[in-house]
Design a protein around this motif. Structure first.
Motif, short mmCIF file in Angstrom:
data_model
loop_
_atom_site.label_atom_id
_atom_site.label_comp_id
_atom_site.label_asym_id
_atom_site.label_seq_id
_atom_site.Cartn_x
_atom_site.Cartn_y
_atom_site.Cartn_z
N PRO A 75 22.15 7.17 21.45
CA PRO A 75 21.76 6.48 20.21
C PRO A 75 21.89 4.96 20.30
N ASP A 76 22.89 4.45 21.00
CA ASP A 76 23.05 3.00 21.10
C ASP A 76 21.92 2.37 21.92
N ARG A 77 21.61 3.01 23.02
CA ARG A 77 20.52 2.50 23.87
C ARG A 77 19.20 2.55 23.13
N LEU A 78 18.95 3.63 22.42
CA LEU A 78 17.71 3.76 21.67
C LEU A 78 17.64 2.71 20.56
N ALA A 79 18.75 2.48 19.88
CA ALA A 79 18.78 1.46 18.83
C ALA A 79 18.42 0.09 19.40
N ARG A 80 18.88 -0.19 20.61
CA ARG A 80 18.55 -1.47 21.24
C ARG A 80 17.05 -1.59 21.49
N PHE A 81 16.40 -0.48 21.89
CA PHE A 81 14.95 -0.53 22.08
C PHE A 81 14.26 -0.96 20.79
N PHE A 82 14.69 -0.38 19.66
CA PHE A 82 14.06 -0.69 18.38
C PHE A 82 14.46 -2.08 17.88
N GLU A 83 15.68 -2.52 18.18
CA GLU A 83 16.09 -3.87 17.80
C GLU A 83 15.30 -4.90 18.60
N ASP A 84 15.10 -4.65 19.88
CA ASP A 84 14.34 -5.56 20.73
C ASP A 84 12.88 -5.63 20.29
N GLN A 85 12.30 -4.48 19.99
CA GLN A 85 10.90 -4.41 19.54
C GLN A 85 10.78 -3.30 18.50
N PRO A 86 10.84 -3.67 17.22
CA PRO A 86 10.76 -2.65 16.17
C PRO A 86 9.51 -1.78 16.25
N GLY A 87 8.46 -2.26 16.87
CA GLY A 87 7.22 -1.50 17.00
C GLY A 87 7.17 -0.63 18.23
N THR A 88 8.28 -0.01 18.58
CA THR A 88 8.34 0.82 19.79
C THR A 88 7.98 2.27 19.46
#
Length: 171
Positions: A75-88
């Motif tokens: 969940p933390d890694r996935l959250a970073r993907f969305f924080e880096d680019q919300p349009g993922t």
């Protein structure tokens, strides 16, 4: 251990998942010999807590997380993907393999390709959480991202997260 899958297209209609889980558990509960334990191999998967309510009602446990992406990537890694680019937009190996059926055909993009812009205009990239990447899957992932008009990022996750979550669930 027995696995009793539900139709994967339920993910396109997550409001149906909880009732389908309830139906399957009722069916399994009437079998002889009875199971010692029934566990649900779904995360929340877009049910917005409806699956948790069924699990609480029936005294069952499910996979952790909001969706399978949490299980594969954490969940933390996935959250970073969305924080880096919300349009993922996220792929799993299953979605890569079934992309034409589960996305193109189910959303009508094979009949009305002009809908792609309406469906995907807010997305900026695809992240493929690759469990078992190989050349064939990589080509399919690239083709699917191309259909969406998005760049592809490949993140090798393997099955370790899923294996841990399943071990915790059935222990």
């Amino acid at each position: 251990m027995d696995v009793h899958p539900l139709p994967p297209l339920l993910h396109n209609q997550p409001q149906l998942i909880a009732d389908e889980v309830r139906r399957l558990v009722a069916e399994l509960g009437g079998r002889e010999p009875a199971y010692d334990k029934i566990a649900i191999g779904y995360a929340d998967c877009g049910t917005y807590g409806a699956l948790d309510a069924v699990c609480a009602e029936l005294g069952l446990e499910r996979l952790p997380g909001l969706h399978c992406y949490d299980v594969f990537a954490g969940p933390d890694r996935l959250a970073r993907f969305f924080e880096d680019q919300p349009g993922t937009y996220v792929f799993t190996d299953f979605l890569v393999r079934s992309f034409h059926r589960t996305v193109v055909r189910e959303l009508g993009l094979d009949r009305w390709p002009e809908l792609r812009e309406d469906y995907f205009k807010s997305y900026t990239r695809v992240v493929w959480l690759a469990q078992e990447p190989d050349d064939e899957l990589h080509a399919l992932a690239e083709r699917a991202a191309e259909i969406l008009g998005l760049p592809l990022t490949v993140v090798d996750t393997g099955h370790a997260g899923l294996e841990r979550a399943l071990a915790d669930l059935v222990s």
